[in-house]
Scaffold this active site. Structure first.
Site, PDB file in Angstrom:
ATOM      1  N   GLU A 178      18.274  58.536  51.551  1.00  0.00           N
ATOM      2  CA  GLU A 178      18.098  57.975  52.900  1.00  0.00           C
ATOM      3  C   GLU A 178      19.157  58.486  53.866  1.00  0.00           C
ATOM      4  O   GLU A 178      20.251  57.907  53.970  1.00  0.00           O
ATOM      5  CB  GLU A 178      18.136  56.439  52.861  1.00  0.00           C
ATOM      6  CG  GLU A 178      17.940  55.809  54.249  1.00  0.00           C
ATOM      7  CD  GLU A 178      17.969  54.284  54.260  1.00  0.00           C
ATOM      8  OE1 GLU A 178      18.175  53.679  53.185  1.00  0.00           O
ATOM      9  OE2 GLU A 178      17.799  53.701  55.329  1.00  0.00           O
ATOM     10  N   LYS A 220      13.721  58.900  52.364  1.00  0.00           N
ATOM     11  CA  LYS A 220      13.591  57.781  53.324  1.00  0.00           C
ATOM     12  C   LYS A 220      14.262  58.182  54.626  1.00  0.00           C
ATOM     13  O   LYS A 220      15.461  57.933  54.832  1.00  0.00           O
ATOM     14  CB  LYS A 220      14.236  56.520  52.734  1.00  0.00           C
ATOM     15  CG  LYS A 220      14.219  55.317  53.661  1.00  0.00           C
ATOM     16  CD  LYS A 220      14.534  54.019  52.926  1.00  0.00           C
ATOM     17  CE  LYS A 220      14.700  52.868  53.898  1.00  0.00           C
ATOM     18  NZ  LYS A 220      14.712  51.562  53.237  1.00  0.00           N
TER      19      LYS A 220
END
Ligand code: 5MM
Length: 340
Positions: A178, A220
């Site tokens: 992420e 992500k």
């Protein structure tokens, strides 16, 4: 590392029409959410709130492929003594764990942060695997202003993400990678596009150097949006087009899936953007959600810490999960919000 197993978990996390619930708020962050609804930040209240979501059967079974947990939650038991992890597994959803220790000021780089948490991570992964985690999450934070980000910050964060991802895979855990480019400033959508491209290129370079198998990760990222304070706010279609362009440019097709963060967008904006991205179609990855705020703001407000509001909280959570499930298939419309 068993790549087939990692790939099977990753594909389950991004299965068509399903997405991830990010319920990994650290104790300080959940306090901010609870303060807004007048709920005291106690261990029992955190348990009750999360148990309410994990027991929302229709949402968990049909729309939520995985749940990202915080260290306290992965060890916590429901009121009746059932481990919360077992509730998630019983719904057919995959338990995951946030393993980073948060973003700390990066020395010599005013205004920039680097995510910490690599020390002892191998042993922590072994422990989390025993507790039932089959995927993990590490969030890097990149801010935009006139002079930042610097390459120093992007490189330090990308290296940490790559070292984390390699350790996760070594221990049979799928890493959610992420790198979040924040939407806090007054920058334009073009600047977000430029910075996110730079960040993603560096992240995939470092994942390659660290020997991370792309078939066993989930990315992500942020969507490509203008800063919240930018005078020009773009259309849903502009955001979808820019996001698809950047992802096609930067994300190899070996990656099984992309699960967006919501980043401070409103519930409905995050859903509309995901829907528009999937409507463009022809993407080599499954594209879905891994939302924290955009899935939880409504159930938090409906529940407000009162046992009497349990059903209302569950209904609000089920509704957002359904809307985002439709968006993950490119089948959402504003009318569906109203109909519900
Ligand atoms: C759920 O919030 C997570 C962060 O918690 P801490 O800041 O307390 O560590 C966060 O990482 C979240 O998983 C992602 O940012 C996605 O959440 P949003 O709200 O942006 O969809």
């Amino acid at each position: 590392m068993n790549l087939n197993e990692l790939n099977a978990i990753a594909r389950k996390m991004v299965a068509p029409g399903k997405g991830i619930l990010a319920a990994d708020e650290s104790t300080g962050t959940i306090k901010k959410r609870f303060d807004k609804i007048g709920v005291e930040n106690t261990e029992d209240n955190r348990r009750d709130y999360r148990e309410m979501m994990f027991r929302t059967e229709v949402a968990m079974k049909d729309h939520i492929s995985g749940v990202i947990l915080f260290d306290e939650t992965i060890r916590q038991k429901a009121k009746d003594g059932t481990p919360l992890v077992k509730l998630i597994e019983a719904a057919g959803s995959v338990p995951g764990i946030k393993v980073d220790a948060g973003a700390k000021p990066l020395a010599g780089a005013p205004g920039e942060v680097v995510t910490e948490g690599l020390d002892g991570l191998r042993e922590r992964f072994q422990d989390y695997h025993k507790l039932g985690a089959r995927f993990a999450k590490w969030r890097a934070v990149i801010d935009i202003s006139a002079d930042i980000p610097t390459y120093n910050c992007i490189n330090a964060n990308a290296q940490a993400l790559a070292r984390y991802a390699a350790l996760a895979q070594e221990n049979g855990i799928v890493p959610i990678v992420e790198p979040e480019v924040l939407m806090d400033g007054d920058h334009t959508i073009e600047r977000c596009e430029q910075v996110t491209t730079w960040v993603l290129k560096e992240v995939f370079q470092q994942l390659y150097f660290a020997g991370v198998a792309l078939e066993g990760i989930v990315l992500k990222p942020n969507m490509i949006v203008p800063g919240k304070k930018c005078a020009k706010q773009n259309s849903v279609e502009d955001v979808a087009k820019a996001t698809v362009k950047v992802l096609k440019d930067c994300v190899p097709s070996a990656v099984p899936g992309i699960a967006f963060l919501s980043g401070g967008q409103s519930d409905e904006e995050a859903t509309a953007h995901l829907d528009a991205i999937n409507r463009i179609g022809g993407l080599p990855w499954n594209v879905t959600f891994s939302y924290g705020r955009a899935l939880q703001a409504a159930p938090q407000a409906a529940w407000s810490g009162k046992a009497d509001n349990y059903a209302k909280g569950q209904a609000a959570f089920a509704h957002r999960a359904l809307m985002n499930s439709q968006a993950a298939l490119g089948k959402w419309s504003k009318a569906n919000e109203k109909a519900a």
